[in-house]
Design a protein around this motif. Structure first.
Motif, short mmCIF file in Angstrom:
data_model
loop_
_atom_site.label_atom_id
_atom_site.label_comp_id
_atom_site.label_asym_id
_atom_site.label_seq_id
_atom_site.Cartn_x
_atom_site.Cartn_y
_atom_site.Cartn_z
N LEU A 258 -8.16 10.91 2.11
CA LEU A 258 -9.19 10.02 2.63
C LEU A 258 -9.35 8.80 1.72
CD1 LEU A 258 -11.92 12.59 3.70
CD2 LEU A 258 -10.69 11.04 5.23
N LEU A 259 -9.77 7.70 2.31
CA LEU A 259 -9.97 6.47 1.53
C LEU A 259 -11.13 6.68 0.55
CD1 LEU A 259 -9.10 3.46 1.28
CD2 LEU A 259 -10.91 2.92 2.90
N GLN A 260 -10.84 6.54 -0.76
CA GLN A 260 -11.84 6.78 -1.79
C GLN A 260 -12.65 5.52 -2.12
OE1 GLN A 260 -12.46 9.87 -2.89
NE2 GLN A 260 -10.86 10.57 -1.47
N LYS A 261 -11.99 4.38 -2.11
CA LYS A 261 -12.67 3.13 -2.41
C LYS A 261 -12.09 2.03 -1.53
CE LYS A 261 -9.53 2.17 -6.27
NZ LYS A 261 -9.41 1.84 -7.69
N GLU A 262 -12.79 0.92 -1.44
CA GLU A 262 -12.35 -0.19 -0.58
C GLU A 262 -10.97 -0.69 -1.00
OE1 GLU A 262 -13.76 -4.59 0.94
OE2 GLU A 262 -15.03 -3.45 -0.41
N ASN A 263 -10.09 -0.83 -0.02
CA ASN A 263 -8.73 -1.31 -0.29
C ASN A 263 -8.61 -2.70 0.33
OD1 ASN A 263 -5.90 -1.82 -0.16
ND2 ASN A 263 -5.52 0.39 -0.39
N LYS A 264 -8.39 -3.70 -0.54
CA LYS A 264 -8.36 -5.08 -0.06
C LYS A 264 -7.03 -5.46 0.60
CE LYS A 264 -11.85 -6.71 -3.30
NZ LYS A 264 -12.17 -7.62 -4.42
N ALA A 265 -6.02 -4.60 0.46
CA ALA A 265 -4.74 -4.87 1.11
C ALA A 265 -4.89 -4.76 2.63
CB ALA A 265 -3.67 -3.90 0.62
N LYS A 266 -4.01 -5.39 3.34
CA LYS A 266 -4.02 -5.35 4.81
C LYS A 266 -3.91 -3.89 5.27
CE LYS A 266 -1.29 -6.73 8.79
NZ LYS A 266 -0.03 -7.33 9.23
N GLY A 294 -7.56 4.54 14.91
CA GLY A 294 -8.50 4.10 15.94
C GLY A 294 -9.75 3.53 15.29
N ASN A 295 -10.92 3.90 15.82
CA ASN A 295 -12.18 3.42 15.24
C ASN A 295 -12.83 4.47 14.36
OD1 ASN A 295 -12.03 0.96 16.63
ND2 ASN A 295 -12.80 1.95 18.49
N SER A 296 -12.13 5.61 14.17
CA SER A 296 -12.78 6.73 13.53
C SER A 296 -12.61 6.77 12.01
CB SER A 296 -12.29 8.04 14.15
OG SER A 296 -10.87 8.08 14.11
N GLU A 297 -11.42 7.04 11.55
CA GLU A 297 -11.22 7.41 10.15
C GLU A 297 -10.22 6.47 9.48
OE1 GLU A 297 -10.70 11.78 8.03
OE2 GLU A 297 -9.62 11.34 9.87
N THR A 298 -10.43 6.25 8.20
CA THR A 298 -9.46 5.47 7.42
C THR A 298 -8.99 6.29 6.23
OG1 THR A 298 -10.54 3.40 8.05
CG2 THR A 298 -9.07 3.31 6.15
N LYS A 299 -7.71 6.26 5.99
CA LYS A 299 -7.14 6.96 4.85
C LYS A 299 -6.37 5.95 4.00
CE LYS A 299 -6.90 11.64 6.69
NZ LYS A 299 -6.10 12.89 6.76
N SER A 300 -5.98 6.38 2.81
CA SER A 300 -5.17 5.52 1.96
C SER A 300 -4.06 6.35 1.36
CB SER A 300 -6.02 4.88 0.85
OG SER A 300 -6.42 5.87 -0.07
N ALA A 301 -3.00 5.68 0.94
CA ALA A 301 -1.87 6.41 0.35
C ALA A 301 -1.06 5.49 -0.55
CB ALA A 301 -0.99 6.98 1.45
N SER A 302 -0.57 6.07 -1.61
CA SER A 302 0.39 5.38 -2.46
C SER A 302 1.78 5.63 -1.89
CB SER A 302 0.31 5.92 -3.89
OG SER A 302 0.72 7.29 -3.91
N PHE A 303 2.76 4.95 -2.45
CA PHE A 303 4.15 5.17 -2.03
C PHE A 303 4.51 6.64 -2.18
CE2 PHE A 303 8.73 5.31 -2.51
CZ PHE A 303 9.20 4.33 -1.65
N GLU A 304 4.14 7.21 -3.34
CA GLU A 304 4.48 8.62 -3.62
C GLU A 304 3.78 9.56 -2.65
OE1 GLU A 304 3.44 6.39 -5.85
OE2 GLU A 304 5.33 6.12 -6.99
N GLN A 305 2.52 9.24 -2.28
CA GLN A 305 1.79 10.09 -1.33
C GLN A 305 2.38 10.02 0.07
OE1 GLN A 305 -2.01 8.38 -2.30
NE2 GLN A 305 -2.72 10.24 -3.35
N LEU A 306 2.86 8.84 0.47
CA LEU A 306 3.55 8.73 1.77
C LEU A 306 4.80 9.58 1.79
CD1 LEU A 306 3.33 4.92 2.72
CD2 LEU A 306 2.15 6.82 3.82
N MET A 307 5.56 9.53 0.70
CA MET A 307 6.79 10.32 0.63
C MET A 307 6.49 11.82 0.62
SD MET A 307 9.35 8.32 0.86
CE MET A 307 10.66 9.48 0.44
N ALA A 308 5.44 12.21 -0.10
CA ALA A 308 5.06 13.63 -0.16
C ALA A 308 4.66 14.12 1.24
CB ALA A 308 3.92 13.83 -1.14
N ALA A 309 3.88 13.28 1.97
CA ALA A 309 3.47 13.64 3.33
C ALA A 309 4.68 13.75 4.26
CB ALA A 309 2.48 12.60 3.87
N PHE A 310 5.64 12.85 4.06
CA PHE A 310 6.89 12.89 4.84
C PHE A 310 7.61 14.23 4.65
CE2 PHE A 310 11.56 12.07 4.28
CZ PHE A 310 11.90 11.98 5.62
N TYR A 311 7.70 14.70 3.41
CA TYR A 311 8.40 15.97 3.15
C TYR A 311 7.62 17.16 3.68
CZ TYR A 311 12.00 13.51 0.59
OH TYR A 311 13.04 12.68 0.27
#
Length: 320
Positions: A258-266, A294-311
């Motif tokens: 889950l998104l822990q803090k505001e992320n200013k990136a697109k 959608g309009n519900s939930e926002t999450k965030s991920a680092s490169f490593e977290q995206l790869m871990a989720a992929f596996y």
């Protein structure tokens, strides 16, 4: 929208197409994929009766195409060829207007429709009065697509439409193809031998070999539930990139934090493919990207977290 039943085409003792059946839903983009000589172009040509089948039936919108005169059938089908098939002695305007003139449209209506398509396909009005030989390969292919779309047919057949283009031009046209609203309203069958192109543009793939359909399914089904060793081997060389482009961030959503803090990136939509998500790290100084569902939930991920989720996703697919 299109139904093919036990279709075969024999040339003497050669079975170019050997008892194939498939269905294409309305507004779906089906890719006939395979190496040269597997029967995909022969199949396409039987759908608009450029070649007559030896056996089998083809229905478009519940009508048997054998019960329609070929010339009437073809006026209701857009057809795009590899080398664009433009008439060299016709100007661009004359090439695009061929079918509307056969349909006896008035001059003003033709001009309005041609103008509309030029804008949508990023072609300058200056192109209208030049001949195909004066255009670049990418421009010629756009004109070929405009000619196929001009009468707004419900069905579009495309035979290796981007095969003659260089990689940079092809990549640009692929992006335009996916974004073009005109094509979202069409039922499309496209022939290609290019695996990346098939997975980028298709939402339904028939992989063919020696006149037969080896597997018929979504890109994800071919990748993660291959029917046999032939399908595995055919996709193996490009497997990792295909997986990145086929998997959506939505597919790996459950493994993202889950998104822990505001992320200013697109922020990205969860409908974005994983490849595009990973690419974002080339363009941002942030260590994470934000992803909204959608309009519900926002999450965030680092490169490593995206790869871990992929596996995690891959492991789940293997168990299923």
């Amino acid at each position: 929208m299109i139904k093919v039943e036990h279709l075969s085409k024999h040339f003497g003792k050669i079975k170019a197409v050997d008892d194939i059946s498939f269905e294409v839903k309305e507004h779906e983009n089906l890719i006939l994929l395979g190496t040269s000589g597997c029967g995909k172009t022969t199949t396409l040509k039987m759908i608009n009766r450029l070649i007559e089948p030896t056996h089998g039936k083809i229905f478009i919108d519940d009508k048997n195409i054998q019960e329609q005169p070929p010339e009437i059938l073809r006026r209701g089908i857009g057809y795009v060829l590899q080398n664009n098939g433009l008439f060299p002695h016709y100007t661009v305007a004359e090439n695009i207007a061929v079918v509307p003139q056969l349909l006896k449209w008035d001059k003003k209506r033709i001009e309005r429709r041609v103008s509309e398509l030029l804008e949508k396909l990023h072609l300058s009005p200056d192109c209208l009065h030049v001949y195909p030989a004066e255009l670049s390969g990418g421009q010629q292919q756009r004109v070929g697509l405009a000619r196929a779309l001009v009468a707004d047919p419900a069905v579009l057949l495309m035979d290796e439409p981007f095969g003659a283009l260089d990689n940079v031009t092809r990549s640009k046209i692929h992006a335009e193809f996916n974004a073009l609203d005109e094509l979202k309203r069409k039922t499309i069958i496209m022939v290609t031998h290019d695996v990346q192109e098939a997975f980028e543009l298709g939402n339904h793939i028939c992989l063919m070999d020696k006149g037969k359909i080896i597997q018929d399914g979504t890109p994800a089904e071919l990748l993660f539930n291959p029917a046999n060793d032939f399908v595995c081997d055919f996709l193996n060389e490009q497997r990792l990139q295909l997986e990145f482009k086929t998997i959506k961030l939505n597919d790996i959503w459950q493994w993202l934090p889950l998104l822990q803090k505001e992320n200013k990136a697109k922020s990205l939509s969860a409908d974005t493919d994983l490849w595009s998500g990973l690419e974002q790290f080339k363009f941002t100084l942030s260590e994470t990207i934000a992803i909204h569902h959608g309009n519900s939930e926002t999450k965030s991920a680092s490169f490593e977290q995206l790869m871990a989720a992929f596996y995690h996703y891959k492991k789940q697919q293997a168990h299923e």
